[in-house]
Design an enzyme around this catalytic site. Structure first.
Site, short mmCIF file in Angstrom:
data_model
loop_
_atom_site.label_atom_id
_atom_site.label_comp_id
_atom_site.label_asym_id
_atom_site.label_seq_id
_atom_site.Cartn_x
_atom_site.Cartn_y
_atom_site.Cartn_z
N PHE A 1 -64.18 63.06 54.02
CA PHE A 1 -65.21 63.84 53.29
C PHE A 1 -64.93 65.34 53.31
CE2 PHE A 1 -68.68 62.82 56.80
CZ PHE A 1 -68.00 63.58 57.73
N GLU A 2 -65.74 66.09 52.61
CA GLU A 2 -65.52 67.53 52.33
C GLU A 2 -64.19 67.70 51.57
OE1 GLU A 2 -67.70 69.99 53.26
OE2 GLU A 2 -68.95 68.99 54.75
N GLY A 3 -63.85 66.75 50.71
CA GLY A 3 -62.56 66.74 50.02
C GLY A 3 -61.55 66.07 50.93
N ARG B 1 -65.87 72.99 55.06
CA ARG B 1 -64.53 72.63 55.56
C ARG B 1 -64.22 73.39 56.85
NH1 ARG B 1 -62.01 72.54 49.42
NH2 ARG B 1 -62.75 70.43 49.02
N LEU C 1 -68.36 73.81 49.70
CA LEU C 1 -67.34 73.05 50.44
C LEU C 1 -66.48 73.96 51.30
CD1 LEU C 1 -66.18 70.32 47.89
CD2 LEU C 1 -67.51 70.01 49.98
#
Ligand SMILES: Cc1cc2nc3c(=O)[nH]c(=O)nc-3n(C[C@H](O)[C@H](O)[C@H](O)COP(=O)(O)OP(=O)(O)OC[C@H]3O[C@@H](n4cnc5c(N)ncnc54)[C@H](O)[C@@H]3O)c2cc1C
Length: 593
Positions: free
Chosen positions: A403-405, A266, A262
């Site tokens: 998304f991606e946290g 990010r 991630l």
């Protein structure tokens, strides 16, 4: 050369040398140009078909357009950048990879298809796979002969991704049996293999799973707000047999794999948002140079100049920060000793830059949101029409913040990481606060040295305010900070604001030392950013102190903040700064920094 320590070192650094966009080599620019040509010359003319999940026929086979472009990216070498030469890639630096992501402009559906395949779908094998796994899969992934995806999210576990319910149970015949369901999987309809996370005896682990195996079921295509040309489906695993050899890393490595992948994702997401922000701004400048109302071009109205200047400044800040962050990672990777554990050393470097990755993810995605919102309004009613494309950028951008946290989770990552670095003594937090205070005591006598000094003092003040905010939060909340996310988010926002403005200042400084760039425009942009950083951080400080400090201390601590602020230069004429920026950019007809 003064070095900038990642993860909070920016708070106390003294004019470190950073990597800036202008330092990109010819080779790095050429990779970017290749990606840009693919997106602008081949993908852009097919927007309509891509939005409706068009297909192409080649030699009797039908292929979704998105996959056709993925394969085209493979032919152009775009998928090789992050993979080492031994396994069919080019093994280039992270800055090249980020620069290419920035050039994935104008079609977020295809950018997401490519990103999910070569990023989260492939990097787990690059960074955690054994030799056999790398030899088996990587040469086919760099050409997109095999298409990959990443299956972490579950219906009941999104942000809380590391406690999924999918299980993998080892059988006597040396196979695992995987059972469970994954949700929202990009490339779900098309992928040949997936990186699947599953519990093995209570330990989260990752597997390479062939999606053509019996028992794998793909859900229907989700009907989404944006990214219409990409595939997002559920994946269900019903007693799926997976060879033991397909376990990635060790049992229990799932969290390590998920979180480190991630970090790169990010950063890339931030870069591709940055590229799209520039694209939408340029489209809008062209529109406003052409459209007249009340006998005047839209671009000449001051209300629009205001927007133009703010977008330009924010783009410059995120651009400066992004290349600063990728440069820090490349420097750290270049310092590695080499040898067999190069991949695991790279993973450690990425982990050390988790704060930078989260800052870039938030700053990039929220920059694009800000730019799309302003640009749509600058188009008036036409902005609301599909034909003008801004609404598509706006719809496609929303998921960048999810998304991606989610950006909420990334703000918490920033806070946690900063606290860890401050507590470990790695960034010299206590000494840093004392030194900055001394520096600022003499700030008043420095302010008349010229505009650069004023900006520098302003940003020194902003960074001290951030350090002070964190210090007070830790003193007064201690472990209870875990239950006070409002304080955590305020610290994270203060970090983002000051870090990106500081990166912009360092870039301006480097350019001016080299006698490059337009000094009037650069100073106007960076001063505007520094002013916003000061205003925002003071507001965040007041709000946080009013809530967390006991009443008897509140006035004292706020008075200290007041003394510090009084030593800073007075607020500049923001209207004048915005006019300078807007006029330079509209004369150029595009974002030109
Ligand atoms: C188009 C699309 C493509 C995707 N692609 C993939 C993919 O390829 N692979 C994959 O594995 N996943 C993928 N995802 C899933 C994505 O990563 C998740 O949607 C995301 O992590 C959020 O999880 P959730 O949707 O369950 O929301 P939730 O976790 O339920 O969150 C709901 C809200 O609560 C907030 N929240 C949650 N926990 C906290 C907390 N501790 N503190 C404060 N606030 C909190 C969130 O920020 C959010 O605002 C994709 C999603 C979409 C929409």
């Amino acid at each position: 050369m003064k070095h900038l320590a990642p993860g909070g070192g920016f708070l106390f650094s003294q004019r470190p040398d950073i990597f800036i966009r202008e330092d990109l080599s010819e080779e790095q620019r050429e990779f970017g140009a290749t990606a840009r040509r693919l997106f602008e010359e081949e993908i852009a003319p097919k927007i309509e078909q891509i939005e409706h999940k068009g297909i192409v026929e080649r030699e009797g086979h039908t292929t979704p357009l998105a996959i056709d472009f993925l394969k085209k990216a493979g032919e152009l070498g775009i998928l090789m950048v992050d993979i080492d030469e031994e396994h069919g890639g080019l093994g280039l630096d992270k800055t090249t990879s980020m620069h290419m992501s920035e050039m994935f402009v104008g079609n977020a559906s295809i950018a997401t298809t490519i990103g999910a395949h070569i990023g989260i779908g492939t990097l787990p094998i690059v960074l955690f796979g054994n030799e056999e796994q790398k030899n088996t899969y990587l040469p086919k992934l760099v050409t997109a002969e095999l298409v990959s995806c990443y299956a972490l999210t579950e219906p009941g576990n999104g942000s809380d991704a590391l406690s999924g319910k999918t299980t993998a149970v080892l059988q006597e015949d040396g196979h695992y049996l995987i059972n469970g369901a994954k949700q929202f999987i990009t490339n779900g309809a098309w992928a040949d293999l997936a990186i699947v996370f599953a519990m093995v005896e209570g330990k989260y682990s990752a597997f390479i799973v062939d999606l053509h195996t019996k028992g794998v079921e793909r859900g229907a295509e989700e009907k989404k707000m944006g990214l219409h040309g990409s595939s997002t489906t559920a994946l269900v695993f019903d007693t799926v047999r997976v060879p033991k050899a397909n376990l990635l890393g060790e049992i229990g490595d799932g969290p390590k794999i998920a979180l480190n992948i991630l970090n790169l994702g990010r950063l890339k997401l931030g870069f591709s948002s940055l590229g799209n922000a520039k694209k939408v701004l340029d489209m809008t400048i062209r529109y406003c140079l052409d459209r007249k109302q009340f006998g005047n071009y839209i671009i000449n109205f001051e209300a629009q100049k205001n927007r133009l200047a703010e977008m330009t400044a924010r783009i410059f800040a995120v651009d400066s920060f992004g290349y600063c962050a990728s440069g820090l990672i490349d420097e750290a990777i270049a310092r590695l000793k080499g040898g067999e554990d190069h991949a695991s050393q790279t993973v450690k470097v990425l982990r050390d830059h988790a704060l930078e990755a989260s800052v870039m993810k938030i700053a990039g995605s929220e920059l694009l949101s800000f730019v799309c919102d302003r640009c749509l309004k600058m188009h008036g009613g036409y902005g609301f029409l599909e034909e003008y494309h801004v609404e598509r950028f706006l719809r496609d951008n929303v998921v960048d913040m999810i998304f991606e946290g989610t950006n909420d989770i990334n703000r918490i990552v920033i806070f946690d990481f900063l606290v860890r670095r401050a507590m470990s003594g790695e960034i010299g937090f206590r000494e840093g606060i004392e030194r900055l205070e001394t520096d600022l005591a003499s700030a008043g006598s420095e302010v008349n040295v010229g505009c650069i000094s004023e900006i520098e003092i302003l940003l020194k003040g902003a960074r001290l305010l951030v350090a002070n905010l964190l210090n007070q939060v830790l003193i007064h909340l201690g472990k209870a900070v875990r239950t006070n996310q409002m304080a955590m988010v305020n610290v994270a926002d203060a970090v983002i604001e000051s870090y990106i403005a500081y990166a912009a200042f360092l870039r301006m400084n480097k350019l001016q030392m080299r006698d490059e760039g337009n000094p009037v425009l650069l100073q106007a942009v960076v001063r505007l950013l520094a002013e916003h950083a000061r205003t925002k951080i003071i507001a965040l400080t007041h709000e946080t102190f009013a809530s967390i400090l006991p009443e008897n201390l509140r006035a004292v601590r706020l008075a200290e903040v007041g003394t510090l602020c009084a030593a800073l230069p007075p607020m500049a004429d923001l209207f004048a700064l915005r006019r300078i920026i807007a006029e330079e950019v509209s004369d150029a007809g595009k974002y030109n920094l």
